[in-house]
Structures are given as structure tokens and as C-alpha cells.
Design an enzyme around this catalytic site. Sequence first.
Site, short mmCIF file in Angstrom:
data_model
loop_
_atom_site.label_atom_id
_atom_site.label_comp_id
_atom_site.label_asym_id
_atom_site.label_seq_id
_atom_site.Cartn_x
_atom_site.Cartn_y
_atom_site.Cartn_z
NE ARG A 106 -9.21 -7.37 1.41
CZ ARG A 106 -8.15 -6.55 1.77
NH1 ARG A 106 -7.90 -5.78 0.90
NH2 ARG A 106 -7.59 -6.51 2.77
CB VAL A 107 -13.54 -2.78 0.20
CG1 VAL A 107 -12.92 -1.44 0.62
CG2 VAL A 107 -14.32 -2.70 -1.16
N GLY A 108 -10.39 -3.34 1.43
CA GLY A 108 -9.55 -3.27 2.63
C GLY A 108 -9.75 -2.10 3.60
CG ASP A 109 -6.55 -1.02 5.96
OD1 ASP A 109 -6.19 -1.73 4.90
OD2 ASP A 109 -5.63 -0.45 6.61
CB THR A 164 0.74 -0.32 5.05
OG1 THR A 164 1.19 -1.43 4.08
CG2 THR A 164 1.91 0.33 5.81
N GLY A 165 -1.03 -2.76 5.94
CA GLY A 165 -1.20 -4.08 6.67
C GLY A 165 -2.41 -4.90 6.49
N GLY A 182 -5.76 -5.65 6.16
CA GLY A 182 -6.71 -4.69 6.19
C GLY A 182 -8.15 -5.07 7.00
CB THR A 212 -0.70 -0.08 1.47
OG1 THR A 212 -1.95 -0.99 1.05
CG2 THR A 212 -1.55 1.46 1.44
N1 ASP Z 1 -4.25 -2.63 3.84
C1 ASP Z 1 -4.15 -3.03 2.64
C2 ASP Z 1 -5.41 -3.69 2.44
O1 ASP Z 1 -5.68 -4.68 3.18
C3 ASP Z 1 -3.00 -3.96 2.38
C4 ASP Z 1 -1.67 -3.47 2.88
O2 ASP Z 1 -1.65 -2.44 3.13
O3 ASP Z 1 -0.81 -4.24 2.73
O4 ASP Z 1 -6.07 -3.91 1.13
#
Ligand code: ASP
Length: 317
Positions: A203-206, A225-226, A228, A175
Amino acid sequence: MKFSLAIHGGAGTRRREAMTAKDEAGYRAGLQRALLSGYGVLKEGGSALEAVTRAVMALEDDRHFNAGRGAVYTAAGTHEMDAAVMEGRSRQAGAVAAIMGPRNPVLAARAVMERSENVLLVGEGAMAFCREQELVFEDAEYFGTPERLEALHAELERRRRKGADTRDDAARHGTVGAVARDGAGHLAAATSTGGMTGKRPGRVGDCPVFGAGTWADENCAVSATGHGEIFIRYAAAHEIAARMRLGKQSFAAATEAVVLELGTRGGSGGLIGVDATGAVALPFNCAGMYRGRIDADGIAWTGIYRESLEAHELSAA
Ligand code: ASP
């Protein structure tokens, strides 16, 4: 004039053993370019909002990072990108989710914020809005890279074999984001992502969920980032704001504690934040996070693994 900018290019870096000197130079150059873009805005007295937008655009244009060009693939072999931007003083916010087409998804998010009465647009409706706004579009070939396709094939193969998830962090995360405090003391955050390799279409992340992956108010601006799903369930970015406002925790303590706690809940990743004084924090709970910072002295700092940040002459970017 006191201003500061921090950026990330994703937590979960390529494994150190697999990182060649050439690759590392590529990542650091990408981070420096993004710092330079945002710094140019802030130095001229521009807004934190414009600085984070510019910095994220530079990272989206760089195929090293999972956002815009270089976005990961869904399980269906397509791209679905999410992006968000938020301004702290006005609490204005805009985001898009599950889109493919605009070259810079962060500009789509910014258009939602500034040119619609909405906060979050998704899928086909978001795409129709982006076309109306005459954003620059690209086709699927522009976004894809052979490395991302290879990562998708490896992930699908692992699922077919029902193998254990032995991927390194780099395959899980990615991200980009930026946070800034401008010379007038205003804060802003922007985040943009292709999501997670092999994600279910839809799918939608954070990232576009305000308070989870992106947040800005008058006390802090945060871009995460991580993993989500976990960041959404713990309202990661807003948790920091709440600890500061209601719990009177310091910015440094709040950012550190939230990232540590997320790690204990399966939320591998990190975040960047800036507070009203311009102090920045770049905590992460995994092996590394592509990250950088710069303030009015013009020295760009970048880091990948646990070691301290390295200083660069900006002209070298
Ligand atoms: N946070 C992002 C998501 O879940 C992915 C990421 O930051 O690695 O879409």
C-alpha cells in the site's frame, strides 16, 4: 533576508488524556530540533530544498514520529516507508515508496530527484538505486519501537474481532514534513512516512504522490498528513495550488477550505503550507497535529493540540 519554515510531525496526536508532561516535552523537543536544523540552513543563505531536507531528517531520526526511526508496522510486521521532496521554481521532484533500509528515506527521495531521470521509484528497484547511491542503511531493529509493535498488535486484534474502529487519531496517522521559503524566494516541500499501522504490504499513501501529499510550485509549497487514500482522491496539495492560481483564492483561504473539505469526506488530517511571501498555514481537522514554525527572527513556535503555538528559545532545543 526574509525566510520561513514550517514543519509537522503528523496529524492525529496522542489523546490529550494519555499525554504525559514528559511525552509532551519529548515531542516538542523533537519539533524544536527539526526547526533548528532547517533554520540553520536558511540563516546561512541556504536553499529551501536543503532546509526541508534537513528538517525532515531530524524528524526521521526521532522515534517519536512515524517516519524513518519509529515508522509504523505493516500487517505483515514489516516496515515500508514512503518519502518525497519537491522544489517549486524548477518543479524538480523525487520520491520513493515501499522501501525499508535507508536510514533517511528523504535522502533517497532527494537522490531520485537529483541523480536519476525519474520522479518516483518503488520497492526493490528503489532499494537497488539507494544502494548504488551509497545511502546509509539500517536494519529492521533500528526502525521498530515497542510502542509501534504494540499498536500493530492492537490493530490486528481489533480486525480479528471485527471490532469498531475506536482507535484514537494517533493510531491512524503519523507522517513528518516540512515546507520552506528561502531568502531568494524559492519554495520547497518534503514529506516522509511509515504510512498507516497495519497497512497492507504494497500500500502506498499520499506522501510520495505529487499533488496529493507533497507539492511545490512558485506560489505555494505543501506537505500533508492524514488518511492518505482520501488525500490522493482529492489531490489535496495540488487543490490548494489550483485554487490560488486559477481561482485566485488567497493562500490562507485555500489551505483552510481544503482541510475542512477533506474532513467532510473522511479525510481526517492536516497540512502545512508556505506561500511566495513566506506566510505559513498549519490547518488540521482532527484533535491535534504536531507542528512548528520559525522565520528569520529565530523564535521557534511549536503546537500539538488546538491551542495557540508556544514560543521557545532555540538554545533550549
Ligand atoms: N498520510 C499518511 C499515509 O496515508 C499517513 C499520515 O499522514 O498519517 O500514508
